[in-house]
Write an enzyme that holds these catalytic residues in place. Structure first.
Site, PDB file in Angstrom:
ATOM      1  N   GLU A  99       0.754  -1.249   0.064  1.00 34.66           N
ATOM      2  CA  GLU A  99       0.035   0.103   0.036  1.00 34.66           C
ATOM      3  C   GLU A  99       0.830   1.017  -0.168  1.00 34.66           C
ATOM      4  O   GLU A  99       1.562   1.545   0.839  1.00 34.66           O
ATOM      5  CB  GLU A  99      -0.995  -0.108   1.262  1.00 34.66           C
ATOM      6  CG  GLU A  99      -1.938  -0.967   1.546  1.00 34.66           C
ATOM      7  CD  GLU A  99      -3.036  -1.157   0.632  1.00 34.66           C
ATOM      8  OE1 GLU A  99      -3.104  -0.184  -0.277  1.00 34.66           O
ATOM      9  OE2 GLU A  99      -3.850  -2.034   0.847  1.00 34.66           O
TER      10      GLU A  99
ATOM     11  N   CYS B 152      -2.298   8.845   2.738  1.00 29.82           N
ATOM     12  CA  CYS B 152      -1.931   8.401   1.605  1.00 29.82           C
ATOM     13  C   CYS B 152      -3.250   8.606   0.595  1.00 29.82           C
ATOM     14  O   CYS B 152      -3.018   9.093  -0.531  1.00 29.82           O
ATOM     15  CB  CYS B 152      -2.024   7.082   1.641  1.00 29.82           C
ATOM     16  SG  CYS B 152      -2.979   5.925   2.427  1.00 29.82           S
TER      17      CYS B 152
HETATM   18  P1  NAP Z   1       8.648   5.164   4.385  1.00 31.41           P
HETATM   19  O1  NAP Z   1       9.909   5.836   4.377  1.00 31.41           O
HETATM   20  O2  NAP Z   1       8.353   4.220   3.297  1.00 31.41           O
HETATM   21  O3  NAP Z   1       8.440   4.348   5.540  1.00 31.41           O
HETATM   22  C1  NAP Z   1       7.313   3.502   6.064  1.00 31.41           C
HETATM   23  C2  NAP Z   1       7.853   2.272   6.732  1.00 31.41           C
HETATM   24  O4  NAP Z   1       8.732   1.459   5.811  1.00 31.41           O
HETATM   25  C3  NAP Z   1       8.555   2.476   7.870  1.00 31.41           C
HETATM   26  O5  NAP Z   1       8.358   1.407   8.833  1.00 31.41           O
HETATM   27  C4  NAP Z   1       9.935   2.586   7.457  1.00 31.41           C
HETATM   28  O6  NAP Z   1      11.026   2.586   8.531  1.00 31.41           O
HETATM   29  C5  NAP Z   1      10.199   1.353   6.403  1.00 31.41           C
HETATM   30  N1  NAP Z   1      11.093   1.647   5.538  1.00 31.41           N
HETATM   31  C6  NAP Z   1      11.703   2.740   5.034  1.00 31.41           C
HETATM   32  N2  NAP Z   1      12.694   2.402   4.056  1.00 31.41           N
HETATM   33  C7  NAP Z   1      12.503   0.983   4.065  1.00 31.41           C
HETATM   34  C8  NAP Z   1      13.360   0.066   3.194  1.00 31.41           C
HETATM   35  N3  NAP Z   1      14.183   0.427   2.282  1.00 31.41           N
HETATM   36  N4  NAP Z   1      12.984  -1.384   3.193  1.00 31.41           N
HETATM   37  C9  NAP Z   1      11.977  -1.728   4.256  1.00 31.41           C
HETATM   38  N5  NAP Z   1      11.285  -0.961   4.773  1.00 31.41           N
HETATM   39  C10 NAP Z   1      11.284   0.446   5.073  1.00 31.41           C
HETATM   40  O7  NAP Z   1       7.164   6.192   4.398  1.00 31.41           O
HETATM   41  P2  NAP Z   1       7.098   7.398   4.943  1.00 31.41           P
HETATM   42  O8  NAP Z   1       7.439   8.273   3.963  1.00 31.41           O
HETATM   43  O9  NAP Z   1       7.339   7.377   6.275  1.00 31.41           O
HETATM   44  O10 NAP Z   1       5.241   7.253   5.136  1.00 31.41           O
HETATM   45  C11 NAP Z   1       4.439   8.179   4.036  1.00 31.41           C
HETATM   46  C12 NAP Z   1       4.272   7.328   2.905  1.00 31.41           C
HETATM   47  O11 NAP Z   1       3.556   6.271   2.978  1.00 31.41           O
HETATM   48  C13 NAP Z   1       3.609   7.990   1.863  1.00 31.41           C
HETATM   49  O12 NAP Z   1       4.150   8.024   0.533  1.00 31.41           O
HETATM   50  C14 NAP Z   1       2.324   7.554   1.917  1.00 31.41           C
HETATM   51  O13 NAP Z   1       1.347   8.169   0.753  1.00 31.41           O
HETATM   52  C15 NAP Z   1       2.296   6.182   2.309  1.00 31.41           C
HETATM   53  N6  NAP Z   1       1.236   5.598   2.941  1.00 31.41           N
HETATM   54  C16 NAP Z   1       0.533   4.938   2.187  1.00 31.41           C
HETATM   55  C17 NAP Z   1      -0.724   4.372   2.814  1.00 31.41           C
HETATM   56  C18 NAP Z   1      -1.574   3.496   2.161  1.00 31.41           C
HETATM   57  O14 NAP Z   1      -2.536   2.631   2.599  1.00 31.41           O
HETATM   58  N7  NAP Z   1      -1.602   3.316   0.975  1.00 31.41           N
HETATM   59  C19 NAP Z   1      -0.828   4.662   4.288  1.00 31.41           C
HETATM   60  C20 NAP Z   1      -0.128   5.536   4.811  1.00 31.41           C
HETATM   61  C21 NAP Z   1       0.983   5.802   4.039  1.00 31.41           C
HETATM   62  P3  NAP Z   1      11.676   3.495   9.274  1.00 31.41           P
HETATM   63  O15 NAP Z   1      10.566   4.359   9.762  1.00 31.41           O
HETATM   64  O16 NAP Z   1      12.630   2.971  10.310  1.00 31.41           O
HETATM   65  O17 NAP Z   1      12.590   4.157   8.280  1.00 31.41           O
END
Ligand code: NAP
Length: 467
Positions: free
Chosen positions: A235, A269
């Site tokens: 997601e 999101c």
């Molecule tokens: P993010 O950096 O991708 O972080 C999300 C999760 O992934 C965190 O637990 C993070 O851990 C982990 N993570 C980061 N890099 C990773 C990697 N290379 N491999 C595996 N895990 C990894 O996301 P964000 O920027 O904080 O959150 C916002 C994004 O999420 C936006 O794009 C938003 O649209 C999306 N989102 C989507 C939905 C949906 O349902 N489609 C819902 C909510 C948010 P760490 O915190 O330790 O880095």
């Protein structure tokens, strides 16, 4: 997990004032392996537990969350800055999701007979083992709930890596599962950094992985899973269109758009991020939007009258600011806001951007903050071209009084969900998920429950019978 004074990437920082509240030591590889071993052991029993036992525990989780909604809400507000009333609302949705699976999973997972010319054939839905769940901070409790409620009720066990800035929420949720009577090992947090997750996917005891988050994190997890032939669901981000048709109630559309866009500090999101408005009503929509912006009350997210708090972190505020500044340099009009606020904390002014053209980065990017992008269209074809121009395809809205016509437009929006006359929302019975770069797979409803079960076909027949 242990609290620590050592500098760690896993920490609670209150974005209202950027003060470090608590730091947590990351788990070692050995600790992670031992948690996964325990989850695998727990699976051997949990998969044979009765649906009645699972439902009782899930209802208990729901009721504990309902009872503790203020406490949980405050913790979410403290760790990521969302307005308290919205945080409490989030907890209530979580309770509804746990109750939903507790009430419906037995029916959803019952054997499904298949039509065959003789003998019998049916589908049996069987849990597959330990699921690795990686979740973001923007809905600290809902994101855990969305994957845990379904997959644990289906008989799987789960290890969950929450975002590094919401460790106290993660801990609270594990405590609630324990208090509700979930056996040891069925749900456990992994306190590790995102960059250390990839090798964990390869652990043979992990059977599948689900991630909600950014596109790069999703790509990295999906690649790691594909290398070891494991199923993944993703997601990811979104830049949802909000198409306002000529016959829309303009005042209601503008109010809905602004409220939807500013909810959770614009960090949803499925926020309506791009308002695409018919030229004949554009000026009126703009004026109503400006009126709605004037009603926004920026402040301490713990205060009852605040409607917009800080972003989740200083970095998040700076990243969104950089996107606004780049759009301005590329010729977009910053009609309202556009700057950091003159106060401590990760605050950014509520911002309205107009005159965005195809050449600008903002035309295709997701902006994860309180920034509304406003477009004008002359024909419906043009509206749909703008709506479908981004790499994302998560949610979307069509606003109009002729519902039939709005539904026709909705069918042409490339996304996983479209709401008519409402910003994209969530409910346990409505499948949630996207298409294109917004990911694949579904959560909620029966579709979410069946993502991580083995849909086994069993056929009774005999060798002498034609197939
Ligand atoms: P993010 O950096 O991708 O972080 C999300 C999760 O992934 C965190 O637990 C993070 O851990 C982990 N993570 C980061 N890099 C990773 C990697 N290379 N491999 C595996 N895990 C990894 O996301 P964000 O920027 O904080 O959150 C916002 C994004 O999420 C936006 O794009 C938003 O649209 C999306 N989102 C989507 C939905 C949906 O349902 N489609 C819902 C909510 C948010 P760490 O915190 O330790 O880095």
């Amino acid at each position: 997990m242990s609290n620590t004074t050592k500098s760690s990437s896993i920490k609670s920082v209150n974005p209202f004032n950027n003060e470090v509240v608590k730091e947590f030591e990351a788990m070692s590889k050995e600790q992670v392996s031992s948690i996964i071993d325990k989850a695998d052991e727990a699976f051997k029993k949990w998969k044979h537990s009765s649906m009645e036992e699972r439902s009782t525990i899930m209802h208990k989780v729901a009721s504990l969350m309902r009872d503790k909604k203020e406490e949980l809400g405050k913790l979410a507000t403290l760790e990521m800055g969302k307005v308290l009333a919205q945080a409490i609302g989030e907890v209530k949705i979580c309770s509804a999701i746990f109750d939903y699976y507790a009430d419906n999973a037995a029916e959803f997972l019952a054997d499904k007979p298949l039509k065959v010319p003789h003998g019998e054939a049916f589908l049996s839905y069987e849990p597959i083992g330990v699921i690795l769940s990686v979740q973001p901070w923007n809905f600290p409790f809902y994101q855990i709930t969305r994957s845990a409620a379904a997959h644990i009720t289906a008989g799987n066990t789960m290890v969950l890596k929450h975002a590094s800035n919401v460790p106290q929420c993660a801990q609270m949720m594990e405590d609630i599962f324990r208090e509700a009577g979930l056996p040891d090992g069925v749900y456990t947090n992994l306190f590790v950094s995102g960059k250390d997750i990839e090798p964990i996917v390869a652990n043979p005891k992990i059977k599948a992985v689900t991630l909600t988050g950014s596109e790069p994190a999703g790509a990295s997890i999906a690649t790691a899973a594909a290398k070891v032939v494991k199923k993944s669901t993703l997601e990811l981000g979104g830049s949802d269109p909000f198409i306002v048709l000529e016959d829309a109630d303009v005042a209601l559309a503008a109010k809905t758009a602004v409220q939807g866009r500013m909810a959770n500090g614009g960090q949803v999101c499925t926020s309506p991020k791009r308002m695409i408005v018919a030229a004949s009503i554009y000026d009126e929509f703009l004026s109503k939007t400006k009126e709605a912006f004037e009603q926004i009350k920026v402040g301490n997210p713990m205060d009852a009258d605040t409607t917009l708090g800080p972003l989740s972190s200083e970095k998040a505020a700076e990243d969104v600011l950089a996107q606004i500044q780049k759009a301005a340099e590329q010729g977009a009009n910053i009609a309202l806001g556009g700057k950091r606020m003159d106060r401590p904390g990760a605050f950014l002014e509520p911002t309205l951007v107009t005159d965005i053209t195809q050449e600008m980065d903002m035309y295709v990017e997701e902006v994860f903050g309180p920034v509304m992008m406003l477009y004008k269209y002359e024909t419906l074809e043009e509206a749909l071209e703008i709506a479908n121009a981004t790499p994302f395809g998560l949610g979307g809205t069509v606003f109009g009084t002729d519902t039939k016509k709005a539904v026709e437009v909705a069918r042409k929006v490339d996304s996983g969900m479209v709401y008519i006359n409402h910003a994209t929302s969530v409910a346990p019975q409505l499948p949630f998920g996207g298409t294109k770069h917004s990911g694949y797979g579904r959560e909620h409803a029966i579709e979410g429950l069946l993502e991580f079960v083995n849909i086994k076909m069993i056929r009774t027949t005999s060798p002498d019978k034609p197939f």
